[in-house]
Design an enzyme around this catalytic site. Structure first.
Site, PDB file in Angstrom:
ATOM      1  CD  GLU A   1      -7.318   3.392   0.056  1.00  0.00           C
ATOM      2  OE1 GLU A   1      -7.680   3.499  -1.132  1.00  0.00           O
ATOM      3  OE2 GLU A   1      -6.306   2.750   0.401  1.00  0.00           O
TER       4      GLU A   1
ATOM      5  CG  HIS B   1      -4.678  -0.601   3.938  1.00  0.00           C
ATOM      6  ND1 HIS B   1      -4.937  -0.088   2.681  1.00  0.00           N
ATOM      7  CD2 HIS B   1      -3.814   0.262   4.527  1.00  0.00           C
ATOM      8  CE1 HIS B   1      -4.266   1.049   2.514  1.00  0.00           C
ATOM      9  NE2 HIS B   1      -3.584   1.285   3.617  1.00  0.00           N
ATOM     10  CG  ASN B   2      -7.032  -1.324  -0.422  1.00  0.00           C
ATOM     11  OD1 ASN B   2      -6.037  -1.033   0.234  1.00  0.00           O
ATOM     12  ND2 ASN B   2      -6.982  -1.587  -1.707  1.00  0.00           N
TER      13      ASN B   2
ATOM     14  CB  SER C   1      -0.923   0.028   1.224  1.00  0.00           C
ATOM     15  OG  SER C   1      -1.657   1.251   1.246  1.00  0.00           O
TER      16      SER C   1
ATOM     17  CE  LYS D   1      -2.833  -2.298  -0.625  1.00  0.00           C
ATOM     18  NZ  LYS D   1      -3.852  -2.231  -1.653  1.00  0.00           N
TER      19      LYS D   1
END
Length: 451
Positions: A184, A180-181, A123, A177
């Site tokens: 986000e 995480h997105n 990222s 990940k």
């Protein structure tokens, strides 16, 4: 001999290859379209190859291959092309946004050849890839130990520590990940809703950026706020108008927010903010439905300090939901995720880097993986809840779209209720389907003959 091959020299691949080269690693580059590779020829520590076979054979053993290609069939096609050239002991890393459930299949396929497969979340976007991303490797620990010196060197550094750590077994890196997105998505949408509210209060883009700049310190400081401030101040070179006002009001996505929502349903975890952020993007693209309704122009009185408090609380809810997914997945899939370390590697390099992660790292470091962020943020939540209520009700009364602020409020309010009415739902289920229920006054499971 070259030390590592970077396969796929698009925006991210090119940047990460340059990062490796800048740190003195000798890189073999390959891209399906050789013209892309040629743009890097002649650079220090780089040799580009027209043929994949030549790139792989240029590597010292065990050969380290870093794929940065689009998720999905392209990854499988690249593994097809690599198979004839790799041998036992080699390490293939998939650093794209692959779906974590695909990793086990790919790992088993390469394992038959004696080749290690690492699923690596990365990222940071183009600038992060170039200057130091957050890196989330997973798979064989033995294989990770052989590439750690490269990955930990090119990763972002925070307080002398690399923003790269071994996440766990195969697939866990891409899962981390993915979530995480999802976080986000939620934080971006919250910032958008704050922006919309300030617009409705008659504020200019410059004034809004000044407010966000005042927020962007202490616990609220973040990369996303920083870039939003710059975006709101950017002028279009042709018209000298604010560039953001010339961008079409429709946002796209690459699927990781959708996957996060799908996984949350499988795991039975409430991620209402992450899900709502994905839904907001879909709504923005539904031109036909949006055109059906008459447009309203909202005008409100707004206390930006109340808005700041509401944003702070809603952002904590978004992170709480994301880390609850991590906690559940850790047990569900046997990954033994270290949530404190995950928060630590998110402190720099990645898109959700924020001071809040310092607090999150500390919470999970002290209290373990089953902790809630509200173990430490409960007092803040109680203090900021009136502001969140005011912002949400103002939005509702004046036709301002604030789905995530609303979702944050409806996530917290039930936690304060003595009863949620679920007893009536369970009675309804027992009435039409004999699904049984439990009682408050005696042990056991019961079914009642309602008619």
């Amino acid at each position: 001999m070259n030390q590592i091959a970077v396969i796929g020299l698009g925006v991210m691949g090119k940047a990460i290859a340059q990062n490796m080269m800048n740190h003195g690693f000798r890189v073999a580059g390959y891209n399906r379209t050789y013209a892309v590779t040629e743009t890097m020829q002649g650079k220090e520590n780089f040799i580009g190859y027209k043929e994949l076979k030549d790139a792989i054979e240029s590597l010292e053993k065990p050969r380290k291959i870093f794929m940065m290609v689009p998720a999905g069939p392209v990854v499988d096609a690249m593994i097809d092309q690599l198979e004839p050239f790799v041998e036992a002991g080699d390490i293939v890393m998939d650093a794209g946004n692959s779906y974590f459930e695909d990793d086990a299949r790919r790992g088993k396929r390469l394992e038959k050849l004696g080749v290690h497969y690492l699923a690596v979340g990365v990222s940071g976007g183009e600038m992060g890839a170039l200057h130091g991303p957050s890196i989330m490797p997973s798979g064989s620990k033995e294989a990770y130990d052989q590439v750690a010196f490269i990955l930990e060197t090119i990763a972002a550094q925070k307080d002398g520590e690399p923003c790269c750590t071994y996440i766990g077994p195969e697939g866990s890196g891409h899962y981390v990940k993915m979530v995480h997105n999802g976080i986000e998505y939620a934080d971006m949408q919250l910032i958008v809703e704050a922006y919309i509210a300030m617009k409705a209060a008659g504020m200019s883009n410059q004034s809004i950026s000044d407010v966000l700049e005042s927020w962007n310190q202490g616990p609220l400081e973040s990369y996303l706020l920083s870039i939003t401030i710059k975006i709101l101040r950017e002028k279009d070179p042709d018209t000298q108008k604010d560039l953001v006002d010339l961008i079409v009001d429709a946002s796209s996505n690459k699927g990781t927010g959708k996957w996060t929502s799908q996984c949350a349903l499988v795991q039975d975890i409430n991620v209402s903010l992450i899900h709502g952020a994905y839904m907001a993007r879909l709504t923005s693209n539904d031109e036909e439905l949006r055109h059906r309704f008459p447009k309203v122009q909202s005008h409100i009185e707004l206390d930006t300090e109340q808005l700041r408090q509401a944003y702070f609380l809603a952002r904590v809810v978004a992170y709480e939901q994301g880390f609850r997914l991590y906690s559940d997945a850790s047990k569900r899939y046997g990954w033994d995720l270290n949530l404190s370390k995950i928060a630590s590697i998110f402190r720099a390099g990645c898109i959700i880097q924020a001071n809040l992660l310092e607090y999150i790292r500390d919470t999970f470091g002290r209290l373990g993986p089953d902790a809630s962020l509200f173990d430490d943020f409960e007092e803040m939540a109680i203090a900021h809840l009136p502001a969140l209520k005011t912002i949400v009700t103002t939005g509702l009364l004046h036709d301002i779209s604030m789905p995530l602020f609303t979702a944050a409020l409806t996530y917290i309010i039930p936690m304060q209720q003595v009863a949620l009415g679920a007893n009536l739902i369970q009675a309804q289920r027992d009435f039409f389907g004999a699904h049984t229920f439990k009682r408050v006054d005696k042990e056991g499971v019961f079914h009642h003959h309602w008619e």
